[in-house]
Design an enzyme around this catalytic site. Sequence first.
Site, PDB file in Angstrom:
ATOM      1  N   GLY A 113      58.250 -94.302  94.845  1.00 16.44           N
ATOM      2  CA  GLY A 113      58.330 -95.876  94.880  1.00 16.44           C
ATOM      3  C   GLY A 113      57.956 -96.482  95.527  1.00 16.44           C
ATOM      4  N   GLN A 157      55.017-103.716 100.142  1.00 12.06           N
ATOM      5  CA  GLN A 157      54.840-102.531 100.955  1.00 12.06           C
ATOM      6  C   GLN A 157      53.429-102.188 100.614  1.00 12.06           C
ATOM      7  OE1 GLN A 157      57.271 -99.865  98.938  1.00 12.06           O
ATOM      8  NE2 GLN A 157      57.044 -98.647 101.596  1.00 12.06           N
ATOM      9  N   CYS A 166      59.811 -93.302 103.925  1.00 12.66           N
ATOM     10  CA  CYS A 166      59.350 -94.487 103.601  1.00 12.66           C
ATOM     11  C   CYS A 166      58.504 -94.329 104.111  1.00 12.66           C
ATOM     12  CB  CYS A 166      60.108 -95.232 103.955  1.00 12.66           C
ATOM     13  SG  CYS A 166      59.573 -96.998 104.219  1.00 12.66           S
ATOM     14  N   LEU A 167      56.943 -94.267 102.774  1.00 15.08           N
ATOM     15  CA  LEU A 167      55.594 -94.426 102.807  1.00 15.08           C
ATOM     16  C   LEU A 167      55.167 -95.727 104.068  1.00 15.08           C
ATOM     17  CD1 LEU A 167      54.172 -94.779  99.491  1.00 15.08           C
ATOM     18  CD2 LEU A 167      54.649 -92.525 101.295  1.00 15.08           C
ATOM     19  N   HIS A 221      66.611 -97.684  97.274  1.00 13.56           N
ATOM     20  CA  HIS A 221      65.528 -98.261  98.288  1.00 13.56           C
ATOM     21  C   HIS A 221      64.499 -99.186  97.954  1.00 13.56           C
ATOM     22  CE1 HIS A 221      63.064 -96.045 101.602  1.00 13.56           C
ATOM     23  NE2 HIS A 221      62.106 -97.058 100.994  1.00 13.56           N
ATOM     24  N   GLU A 222      63.440 -99.881  97.116  1.00 11.87           N
ATOM     25  CA  GLU A 222      62.471-100.070  96.290  1.00 11.87           C
ATOM     26  C   GLU A 222      63.044-101.907  96.849  1.00 11.87           C
ATOM     27  OE1 GLU A 222      59.945 -99.281  97.817  1.00 11.87           O
ATOM     28  OE2 GLU A 222      60.633 -96.998  97.404  1.00 11.87           O
ATOM     29  N   HIS A 265      63.579-102.835  99.682  1.00  8.46           N
ATOM     30  CA  HIS A 265      62.354-103.994 100.155  1.00  8.46           C
ATOM     31  C   HIS A 265      61.545-105.159  99.795  1.00  8.46           C
ATOM     32  CE1 HIS A 265      60.082-100.913 102.715  1.00  8.46           C
ATOM     33  NE2 HIS A 265      60.491 -99.915 101.723  1.00  8.46           N
TER      34      HIS A 265
END
Length: 182
Positions: A55, A60, A104-105, A146-147, A150
């Site tokens: 995701g 991000q 998380c990236l 989660h996204e 963000h």
Amino acid sequence: MEEIPRLPKTEPLQLRYYGDPVLRKRAEPVQEITDVERLLADDMLETLYTSFGIGLAATQVGILKRFIIADIGVVDDEEEFEPLKLFNPEIISVEGECVLEEGCLSIPDLRAEVKRPEQIVVNAMNIDGEDVQIEADGLLARVIQHEIDHLNGVLFIDRISGIKRQLLRDQLKIIQQAERPD
């Protein structure tokens, strides 16, 4: 001879990492889906795949637009999954509760258990500008939540206890101070 128009080449975007102020900002709604947003979607998918994620939110990659992508098909071989590209996603209902480990990236090499609703219903616009409603549970529900966090300037570490966050303080400082390619 007439020149054939070519689409721009899709390429990965630069990820933003813990400590970058853009990750704490609230993204703005997308007013219209244009070729710019479609190209962004393709570039974000490329970024997702080259980063081995499932995701990604536009914030991000430093873009303050309310847009997320998700592709759980890369980890779930059991089921065919078409990548989701959702503009202005909004959770309209939740049900249940589940605690699972997240990463998380934008916060590499750090994982923690996070409590989230098990099932969600989301309203959004798809890549064609059409209103869609998605019912999700399990991994897909978790990724979407989660996204969306963000897009609101919230990181998964904000959803863990203060004590657990304190225990991760040194790791977070290392991530924040790491040299990153431009």
